[in-house]
Scaffold this active site. Sequence first.
Site, short mmCIF file in Angstrom:
data_model
loop_
_atom_site.label_atom_id
_atom_site.label_comp_id
_atom_site.label_asym_id
_atom_site.label_seq_id
_atom_site.Cartn_x
_atom_site.Cartn_y
_atom_site.Cartn_z
N THR A 79 -4.16 4.95 -12.99
CA THR A 79 -3.81 5.27 -11.61
C THR A 79 -4.96 6.01 -10.91
OG1 THR A 79 -2.43 6.78 -10.28
CG2 THR A 79 -2.59 7.26 -12.62
N ASP A 80 -5.00 5.91 -9.59
CA ASP A 80 -6.02 6.67 -8.83
C ASP A 80 -5.72 8.17 -8.86
OD1 ASP A 80 -3.86 6.79 -7.07
OD2 ASP A 80 -5.04 6.34 -5.28
N GLU A 81 -4.52 8.55 -9.32
CA GLU A 81 -4.19 9.98 -9.35
C GLU A 81 -5.03 10.73 -10.36
OE1 GLU A 81 -0.12 11.08 -8.97
OE2 GLU A 81 0.38 9.20 -8.01
N TYR A 85 1.97 14.55 -14.80
CA TYR A 85 1.89 13.08 -14.80
C TYR A 85 0.44 12.62 -14.75
CZ TYR A 85 1.58 8.37 -12.89
OH TYR A 85 1.22 7.07 -12.68
N LYS A 129 -1.90 10.72 -17.54
CA LYS A 129 -2.52 9.41 -17.29
C LYS A 129 -4.03 9.50 -17.48
CE LYS A 129 -0.88 6.02 -16.10
NZ LYS A 129 -0.25 4.88 -16.85
P1 NAD Z 1 8.38 2.57 -13.65
O1 NAD Z 1 8.77 3.99 -13.88
O2 NAD Z 1 9.06 1.79 -12.59
O3 NAD Z 1 8.56 1.73 -15.02
C1 NAD Z 1 8.16 2.24 -16.25
C2 NAD Z 1 8.72 1.32 -17.32
O4 NAD Z 1 8.26 1.79 -18.60
C3 NAD Z 1 10.24 1.29 -17.38
O5 NAD Z 1 10.71 -0.03 -17.52
C4 NAD Z 1 10.57 2.12 -18.60
O6 NAD Z 1 11.78 1.74 -19.24
C5 NAD Z 1 9.36 1.84 -19.49
N1 NAD Z 1 9.12 2.90 -20.47
C6 NAD Z 1 9.04 4.24 -20.22
N2 NAD Z 1 8.82 4.91 -21.37
C7 NAD Z 1 8.76 3.96 -22.35
C8 NAD Z 1 8.53 4.01 -23.75
N3 NAD Z 1 8.36 5.20 -24.37
N4 NAD Z 1 8.52 2.87 -24.45
C9 NAD Z 1 8.70 1.67 -23.83
N5 NAD Z 1 8.92 1.55 -22.51
C10 NAD Z 1 8.95 2.69 -21.79
O7 NAD Z 1 6.81 2.60 -13.44
P2 NAD Z 1 5.89 1.72 -12.47
O8 NAD Z 1 5.89 2.33 -11.13
O9 NAD Z 1 6.26 0.30 -12.64
O10 NAD Z 1 4.45 2.00 -13.12
C11 NAD Z 1 3.96 1.15 -14.15
C12 NAD Z 1 2.58 1.63 -14.57
O11 NAD Z 1 1.70 1.62 -13.45
C13 NAD Z 1 2.57 3.07 -15.10
O12 NAD Z 1 1.67 3.15 -16.17
C14 NAD Z 1 2.05 3.89 -13.91
O13 NAD Z 1 1.38 5.06 -14.35
C15 NAD Z 1 1.09 2.90 -13.29
N6 NAD Z 1 0.85 3.06 -11.85
C16 NAD Z 1 1.90 3.16 -10.98
C17 NAD Z 1 1.68 3.28 -9.62
C18 NAD Z 1 2.83 3.36 -8.64
O14 NAD Z 1 2.58 3.54 -7.44
N7 NAD Z 1 4.07 3.21 -9.06
C19 NAD Z 1 0.36 3.30 -9.13
C20 NAD Z 1 -0.72 3.18 -10.05
C21 NAD Z 1 -0.45 3.06 -11.40
P1 TYD Z 2 5.32 9.54 -4.58
O1 TYD Z 2 5.95 8.26 -4.15
O2 TYD Z 2 6.10 10.45 -5.47
O3 TYD Z 2 3.92 9.15 -5.21
P2 TYD Z 2 2.68 10.09 -5.66
O4 TYD Z 2 3.10 11.51 -5.68
O5 TYD Z 2 2.46 9.58 -7.04
O6 TYD Z 2 1.60 9.81 -4.70
O7 TYD Z 2 4.92 10.37 -3.28
C1 TYD Z 2 4.05 9.82 -2.30
C2 TYD Z 2 3.79 10.91 -1.28
O8 TYD Z 2 5.02 11.22 -0.60
C3 TYD Z 2 3.32 12.22 -1.89
O9 TYD Z 2 2.39 12.83 -1.00
C4 TYD Z 2 4.58 13.06 -1.96
C5 TYD Z 2 5.37 12.60 -0.74
N1 TYD Z 2 6.84 12.68 -0.87
C6 TYD Z 2 7.59 13.38 0.09
O10 TYD Z 2 7.05 13.95 1.06
N2 TYD Z 2 8.94 13.43 -0.07
C7 TYD Z 2 9.59 12.85 -1.12
O11 TYD Z 2 10.83 12.95 -1.23
C8 TYD Z 2 8.80 12.12 -2.08
C9 TYD Z 2 9.46 11.44 -3.24
C10 TYD Z 2 7.43 12.07 -1.91
#
Ligand code: NAD
Ligand code: TYD
Length: 344
Positions: A125-127, A150, A154
Amino acid sequence: MKLLVTGGAGFIGSAFVRLILDLREPPAIVNLDKLTYAGNLENLDPIASRSGYRFVRGDICDAPLVDALIQEERPDAMIHFAAESHVDRSILSPSPVIETNLRGTFTLLEAARQNHVPRFVHVSTDEVYGSVPRPLEADENFPLNPSSPYSASKAGSDLLARAYFTTYRVPVIVTRASNNYGPYQFPEKLLPLMISNALEGRPLPVYGDGQQIRDWLYVDDHCRAIHAALEKGREGEIYNIGGSRSLPNIEVIRKILAATGAPETLIRYVEDRPGHDRRYALSSAKIMKETGWAPQVSFEDGLAHTIEWYQRNTGWVARVKSEEYRNYYARNYESRSEHIEPAS
Ligand code: NAD
Ligand code: TYD
């Protein structure tokens, strides 16, 4: 060609599985997922009965299970999505985040090493870059400076994946994507939470002043980028994946209110998230140049499509808002502001 996908029942993993199985000549997919609160087999209904698709419920920290699965399936590549993926939950309860994101990734890398898996895409992730000061954009060499449990977990797993390349020549590629949005996203992240609250006429909790900036990436664009990195990326390399659309949170929220017809009076400014990153900004020049990938979906189109999906799928939303969700919502929001009402 066979892919072992982890976390394929979550938001991005399931989008990747659906996208890949719709290719003209799709590879076989084995999907390993623990089905935590964020994992949902309903997300895979459109493809569940396809030939060449297999679901295995299991934990990526379970080394004997992972090892046996790789020996049985002999995948050509592993695409590692599984994670505890939410910053707010990682602040409330860091333990499962550390376990899955660090130990789980270690377990998969070790199994890939022992079994000579030909390619390993680690979805980061970019985080990991932390807050990026204006006017900079983080490229792949930008220093890592994660702020939350988190993002630190990562960053740790991202570095471990790279160390497995440097030390053992495990053929690892790391992708670092910006904030994703789209259908099937669990309503704990900003967009689905605000969309679902707006549609239900509930308050929209804005952390701090709402001026934090995120770069929004439509989930299918992210999945196409991962596919491009899998096919055309170079081993040992990192690829940033951004949506090229930076917006302050409050602007995103106002767009959601306008599109849903909900009133601005639903906005509630609440206590800020501790350690809140002010700005994410990413350069995706490398993946664009090396693979030809570019985001295809504008934020306006992606948002309209996403809102329409949540309007049409109220049953999905109601089912994922389980007791566990309501408890999380109460823990995260009730102490922030006396105005926030419990989740439905
Ligand atoms: P999500 O929380 O929607 O899904 C996570 C999945 O992983 C779920 O299906 C969960 O059951 C499974 N899981 C969790 N722990 C597990 C374990 N111990 N064993 C097997 N399965 C397990 O997450 P997402 O938003 O789909 O993110 C997917 C990936 O992308 C993650 O690695 C996250 O860090 C990365 N990512 C997410 C974002 C975003 O904006 N959501 C951005 C950049 C990177
Ligand atoms: P989020 O979707 O949790 O992603 P990330 O923290 O990984 O970027 O949040 C996106 C942005 O929105 C972040 O700046 C936090 C803000 N946010 C709120 O202001 N209120 C909320 O209830 C949530 C969930 C996020």
